[in-house]
Design a protein around this motif. Structure first.
Motif: not given
Length: 176
Positions: A62-81
């Motif tokens: 999760p990302v603090p102070c983000a819009q509720p539709w932004l679930l957070g940050v994921g990692n795919l093969r070393g790339n954050l998105f």
């Protein structure tokens, strides 16, 4: 004495001599192709050029102070998105996440974004003669992203523009 290369080449030639040729696939110019998925009750398709890949839902931080539709940050093969709940962004209702959940990865300037969807249908093809008015599908916030639709066997499919979504100021600024 034959070299290993000559032996392998002989195998290949004999194998190809018995191979069954597949019929050549001809794609008509009047066929539109995309990736089909469902968000809420709407069946949508997006152009193949807008979809990077479809992957299982990654663990999300999760990302603090983000819009509720932004679930957070994921990692795919070393790339954050960022991982966005597309249904929550468009309808204000959360996607019911389940085991085996898949996300659709789209490209935007600055990096890829994962979008949660309710159901994945895979490749869909429509002849241009199947085009219908998108009125029923393009209501509410969907109206900004759907400008055409196709009649399918069971229901209509709205063509959802991921590139337009990625350029929407509200989507680009996920800070609360």
């Amino acid at each position: 004495m034959r070299s290993p290369f000559d032996i392998l080449e002989g195998y290949q030639q004999r194998s190809l001599a018995h191979a069954v040729q597949l019929p050549a696939r001809q794609f008509a110019a009047d066929v539109w192709r995309g990736v089909g998925y469902r968000v809420g009750s709407r069946h949508l398709v997006s152009d193949f050029r807008e979809v990077v890949e479809i992957v299982p839902m990654p663990p999300v931080t999760p990302v603090p102070c983000a819009q509720p539709w932004l679930l957070g940050v994921g990692n795919l093969r070393g790339n954050l998105f960022p991982v966005v709940d597309l249904k929550h962004f468009l309808e204000g209702k959360r996607t019911a996440l389940q085991e085996g959940q898949r996300v659709l990865i789209m490209r935007q300037s600055g990096g890829d974004v994962a979008l949660t969807i309710d159901e994945m249908y895979g490749q869909r093809s429509f002849e241009l003669s199947q085009a219908v008015a998108p009125d029923a599908l393009a209501q509410g916030r969907y109206a900004h992203f759907i400008d055409r639709a196709f009649r399918g066997e069971a229901f209509d499919w709205g063509v959802f523009s991921l590139s337009l979504l990625s350029r929407t100021p509200e989507f680009r600024h996920a800070a609360a």
